[in-house]
Design a protein around this motif. Structure first.
Motif, PDB file in Angstrom:
ATOM      1  N   SER A 112      25.558  26.266  20.812  1.00  0.00           N
ATOM      2  CA  SER A 112      25.692  25.665  19.484  1.00  0.00           C
ATOM      3  C   SER A 112      27.088  25.094  19.342  1.00  0.00           C
ATOM      4  O   SER A 112      28.040  25.579  19.965  1.00  0.00           O
ATOM      5  CB  SER A 112      25.402  26.687  18.375  1.00  0.00           C
ATOM      6  OG  SER A 112      26.330  27.744  18.389  1.00  0.00           O
ATOM      7  N   ASN A 126      24.806  26.173  11.818  1.00  0.00           N
ATOM      8  CA  ASN A 126      24.631  25.353  13.003  1.00  0.00           C
ATOM      9  C   ASN A 126      23.409  25.785  13.800  1.00  0.00           C
ATOM     10  O   ASN A 126      23.085  26.962  13.884  1.00  0.00           O
ATOM     11  CB  ASN A 126      25.868  25.430  13.885  1.00  0.00           C
ATOM     12  CG  ASN A 126      27.002  24.607  13.304  1.00  0.00           C
ATOM     13  OD1 ASN A 126      27.154  23.431  13.606  1.00  0.00           O
ATOM     14  ND2 ASN A 126      27.786  25.217  12.441  1.00  0.00           N
ATOM     15  N   THR A 127      22.781  24.806  14.393  1.00  0.00           N
ATOM     16  CA  THR A 127      21.569  25.055  15.155  1.00  0.00           C
ATOM     17  C   THR A 127      21.908  25.534  16.554  1.00  0.00           C
ATOM     18  O   THR A 127      22.865  25.063  17.174  1.00  0.00           O
ATOM     19  CB  THR A 127      20.759  23.755  15.253  1.00  0.00           C
ATOM     20  OG1 THR A 127      20.385  23.366  13.941  1.00  0.00           O
ATOM     21  CG2 THR A 127      19.515  23.935  16.111  1.00  0.00           C
ATOM     22  N   ILE A 128      21.133  26.473  17.053  1.00  0.00           N
ATOM     23  CA  ILE A 128      21.238  26.879  18.451  1.00  0.00           C
ATOM     24  C   ILE A 128      20.192  26.091  19.236  1.00  0.00           C
ATOM     25  O   ILE A 128      19.016  26.078  18.870  1.00  0.00           O
ATOM     26  CB  ILE A 128      21.011  28.392  18.615  1.00  0.00           C
ATOM     27  CG1 ILE A 128      22.147  29.169  17.935  1.00  0.00           C
ATOM     28  CG2 ILE A 128      20.926  28.758  20.084  1.00  0.00           C
ATOM     29  CD1 ILE A 128      22.039  30.678  18.096  1.00  0.00           C
ATOM     30  N   TYR A 129      20.642  25.433  20.293  1.00  0.00           N
ATOM     31  CA  TYR A 129      19.759  24.645  21.157  1.00  0.00           C
ATOM     32  C   TYR A 129      19.498  25.422  22.438  1.00  0.00           C
ATOM     33  O   TYR A 129      20.431  25.902  23.086  1.00  0.00           O
ATOM     34  CB  TYR A 129      20.396  23.293  21.472  1.00  0.00           C
ATOM     35  CG  TYR A 129      20.517  22.412  20.262  1.00  0.00           C
ATOM     36  CD1 TYR A 129      21.662  22.440  19.471  1.00  0.00           C
ATOM     37  CD2 TYR A 129      19.480  21.562  19.885  1.00  0.00           C
ATOM     38  CE1 TYR A 129      21.769  21.656  18.342  1.00  0.00           C
ATOM     39  CE2 TYR A 129      19.587  20.764  18.752  1.00  0.00           C
ATOM     40  CZ  TYR A 129      20.738  20.824  17.986  1.00  0.00           C
ATOM     41  OH  TYR A 129      20.840  20.037  16.865  1.00  0.00           O
ATOM     42  N   SER A 160      29.483  28.025  14.784  1.00  0.00           N
ATOM     43  CA  SER A 160      28.786  29.302  14.623  1.00  0.00           C
ATOM     44  C   SER A 160      27.511  29.155  13.800  1.00  0.00           C
ATOM     45  O   SER A 160      27.408  28.286  12.938  1.00  0.00           O
ATOM     46  CB  SER A 160      29.705  30.331  13.983  1.00  0.00           C
ATOM     47  OG  SER A 160      29.857  30.053  12.610  1.00  0.00           O
ATOM     48  N   VAL A 161      26.573  30.018  14.109  1.00  0.00           N
ATOM     49  CA  VAL A 161      25.285  30.018  13.424  1.00  0.00           C
ATOM     50  C   VAL A 161      25.461  30.325  11.946  1.00  0.00           C
ATOM     51  O   VAL A 161      24.761  29.791  11.087  1.00  0.00           O
ATOM     52  CB  VAL A 161      24.348  31.045  14.084  1.00  0.00           C
ATOM     53  CG1 VAL A 161      23.108  31.271  13.253  1.00  0.00           C
ATOM     54  CG2 VAL A 161      23.980  30.592  15.474  1.00  0.00           C
ATOM     55  N   TYR A 170      11.516  27.503  14.954  1.00  0.00           N
ATOM     56  CA  TYR A 170      11.446  26.977  16.309  1.00  0.00           C
ATOM     57  C   TYR A 170       9.993  26.918  16.745  1.00  0.00           C
ATOM     58  O   TYR A 170       9.146  27.676  16.267  1.00  0.00           O
ATOM     59  CB  TYR A 170      12.202  27.875  17.298  1.00  0.00           C
ATOM     60  CG  TYR A 170      13.700  27.772  17.216  1.00  0.00           C
ATOM     61  CD1 TYR A 170      14.418  28.487  16.264  1.00  0.00           C
ATOM     62  CD2 TYR A 170      14.410  26.966  18.104  1.00  0.00           C
ATOM     63  CE1 TYR A 170      15.796  28.403  16.198  1.00  0.00           C
ATOM     64  CE2 TYR A 170      15.797  26.878  18.052  1.00  0.00           C
ATOM     65  CZ  TYR A 170      16.485  27.597  17.100  1.00  0.00           C
ATOM     66  OH  TYR A 170      17.852  27.502  17.040  1.00  0.00           O
ATOM     67  N   GLU A 204      29.565  38.778  20.952  1.00  0.00           N
ATOM     68  CA  GLU A 204      28.627  39.825  20.569  1.00  0.00           C
ATOM     69  C   GLU A 204      27.684  40.117  21.724  1.00  0.00           C
ATOM     70  O   GLU A 204      27.425  39.253  22.551  1.00  0.00           O
ATOM     71  CB  GLU A 204      27.776  39.404  19.366  1.00  0.00           C
ATOM     72  CG  GLU A 204      28.405  39.586  18.020  1.00  0.00           C
ATOM     73  CD  GLU A 204      28.595  38.280  17.293  1.00  0.00           C
ATOM     74  OE1 GLU A 204      29.513  38.203  16.454  1.00  0.00           O
ATOM     75  OE2 GLU A 204      27.839  37.339  17.558  1.00  0.00           O
ATOM     76  N   TYR A 250      29.882  27.496  21.499  1.00  0.00           N
ATOM     77  CA  TYR A 250      29.282  28.826  21.512  1.00  0.00           C
ATOM     78  C   TYR A 250      28.115  28.830  22.492  1.00  0.00           C
ATOM     79  O   TYR A 250      27.285  27.917  22.482  1.00  0.00           O
ATOM     80  CB  TYR A 250      28.773  29.210  20.111  1.00  0.00           C
ATOM     81  CG  TYR A 250      29.863  29.389  19.096  1.00  0.00           C
ATOM     82  CD1 TYR A 250      30.454  28.297  18.466  1.00  0.00           C
ATOM     83  CD2 TYR A 250      30.311  30.665  18.754  1.00  0.00           C
ATOM     84  CE1 TYR A 250      31.465  28.464  17.542  1.00  0.00           C
ATOM     85  CE2 TYR A 250      31.317  30.842  17.814  1.00  0.00           C
ATOM     86  CZ  TYR A 250      31.891  29.732  17.214  1.00  0.00           C
ATOM     87  OH  TYR A 250      32.893  29.899  16.294  1.00  0.00           O
ATOM     88  N   ASN A 276      27.205  36.247  15.049  1.00  0.00           N
ATOM     89  CA  ASN A 276      26.869  34.878  15.378  1.00  0.00           C
ATOM     90  C   ASN A 276      25.731  34.836  16.381  1.00  0.00           C
ATOM     91  O   ASN A 276      25.929  34.496  17.547  1.00  0.00           O
ATOM     92  CB  ASN A 276      28.100  34.144  15.912  1.00  0.00           C
ATOM     93  CG  ASN A 276      27.792  32.690  16.196  1.00  0.00           C
ATOM     94  OD1 ASN A 276      27.125  32.027  15.411  1.00  0.00           O
ATOM     95  ND2 ASN A 276      28.246  32.201  17.337  1.00  0.00           N
ATOM     96  N   LEU A 333      16.164  23.683   9.860  1.00  0.00           N
ATOM     97  CA  LEU A 333      17.044  24.732   9.371  1.00  0.00           C
ATOM     98  C   LEU A 333      17.094  24.639   7.865  1.00  0.00           C
ATOM     99  O   LEU A 333      17.211  23.537   7.311  1.00  0.00           O
ATOM    100  CB  LEU A 333      18.444  24.557   9.953  1.00  0.00           C
ATOM    101  CG  LEU A 333      19.551  25.543   9.552  1.00  0.00           C
ATOM    102  CD1 LEU A 333      20.573  25.669  10.670  1.00  0.00           C
ATOM    103  CD2 LEU A 333      20.263  25.115   8.273  1.00  0.00           C
ATOM    104  N   TYR A 369      25.025  31.306  24.566  1.00  0.00           N
ATOM    105  CA  TYR A 369      24.197  32.482  24.365  1.00  0.00           C
ATOM    106  C   TYR A 369      23.233  32.672  25.534  1.00  0.00           C
ATOM    107  O   TYR A 369      22.846  31.708  26.197  1.00  0.00           O
ATOM    108  CB  TYR A 369      23.324  32.336  23.096  1.00  0.00           C
ATOM    109  CG  TYR A 369      24.050  31.839  21.876  1.00  0.00           C
ATOM    110  CD1 TYR A 369      24.267  30.483  21.674  1.00  0.00           C
ATOM    111  CD2 TYR A 369      24.508  32.727  20.908  1.00  0.00           C
ATOM    112  CE1 TYR A 369      24.928  30.018  20.542  1.00  0.00           C
ATOM    113  CE2 TYR A 369      25.160  32.268  19.767  1.00  0.00           C
ATOM    114  CZ  TYR A 369      25.366  30.911  19.600  1.00  0.00           C
ATOM    115  OH  TYR A 369      26.010  30.461  18.485  1.00  0.00           O
ATOM    116  N   GLN A 373      15.973  29.413  10.458  1.00  0.00           N
ATOM    117  CA  GLN A 373      15.570  28.290  11.300  1.00  0.00           C
ATOM    118  C   GLN A 373      14.162  28.541  11.836  1.00  0.00           C
ATOM    119  O   GLN A 373      13.766  29.677  12.060  1.00  0.00           O
ATOM    120  CB  GLN A 373      16.554  28.128  12.470  1.00  0.00           C
ATOM    121  CG  GLN A 373      18.010  28.122  12.015  1.00  0.00           C
ATOM    122  CD  GLN A 373      18.992  27.657  13.056  1.00  0.00           C
ATOM    123  OE1 GLN A 373      18.699  26.791  13.866  1.00  0.00           O
ATOM    124  NE2 GLN A 373      20.193  28.242  13.035  1.00  0.00           N
TER     125      GLN A 373
END
Lengths: 116, 113
Positions: A95, A103-106, A98-99, B35, A56, A31, B99, B48, A33, B33
């Motif tokens: 990621s 799951n973490t978004i880096y 999916s969030v 940050y 999205e 994924y 998402n 998280l 973004y 989460q």
């Protein structure tokens, strides 16, 4: 540790010019973004991308914006005709899954875009 | 809008003290989460917490989540000057199932040596 990399780190462009911001997400992530942060403001979601298509997008992501994954590693954001209000830090992120599944978004370090 | 709000907007403490930042959000979530962002830099993921968890620890960080109040707190214990940064909470939205993450306005933490 794997990381999201972005280029350029800073770009100055004239109003009306096209800009392409590039990103290399973490290699096993599915994924992708783009977010942006206008100076001094909150981080805003632009678009998410999965399975080679947009999943999205926000109201900010209008027809002037497009994203592409031209090969197996790069993920790009194109702004077709930049406006002064497009000046911001643009963050690419990825990621593994999916969030919503926790799951973490880096995030990458960002690309500063200044439109003059 | 799901976007949350952090408070305080700015916090200044002495090195060694604890720092507590709060976050509120509007709709139901799957996870929240936190940050960190150094000035002009990228966002670094800290921790998280899932909606079925109430508290989580990671090193000097302690996060709590109260889904009934739609709020979370981040506690940094024994703060250091290097903790100076902006801290953001971010949530997904169980309501929309989208998402992506919605970020709060952030707390600017200054730790004075």
């Amino acid at each position: 540790e794997p990381e999201v990399t972005q280029t350029p780190s800073h770009q100055v462009t004239q109003m009306g010019q096209e800009v392409i911001l590039r990103c290399v997400p973490i290699s096993n992530h599915l994924y992708f973004y783009w977010y942006r942060q206008i100076l001094g403001q909150k981080v805003e979601f632009l678009v998410s991308f999965y399975n080679n298509e947009i999943s999205e997008k926000s109201e900010i992501f209008d027809d002037q914006f497009s994203v592409e994954r031209p090969d197996g590693s790069n993920f790009t954001l194109k702004i077709r005709s930049t406006k002064l209000e497009d000046s911001a830090m643009y963050f690419c992120a990825s990621s593994e899954m999916s969030v919503t599944n926790g799951n973490t978004i880096y995030f990458g370090e960002g690309s500063w875009l200044t439109v003059v | 809008s799901q976007q949350g709000e952090e408070d305080p907007q700015a916090l200044s403490i002495q090195e060694g003290e604890n720092a507590t930042m709060n976050c509120s959000y509007k709709t139901s979530i799957n996870n929240l989460q936190w940050y960190r962002q150094n000035s002009g830099r990228g966002l670094v993921h800290l921790i998280l917490i899932r909606s079925n968890e109430r508290e989580k620890h990671s090193g000097r960080l302690r996060v709590t989540l109260d889904t009934s109040k739609k709020s979370s707190s981040l506690l940094i214990t024994a703060s250091r000057a290097a903790d100076t940064a902006s801290y953001f909470c971010a949530t997904d939205s169980r309501q929309t199932g989208a998402n992506n993450l919605f970020f709060g306005t952030g707390t600017r933490l200054t730790v004075i040596p």
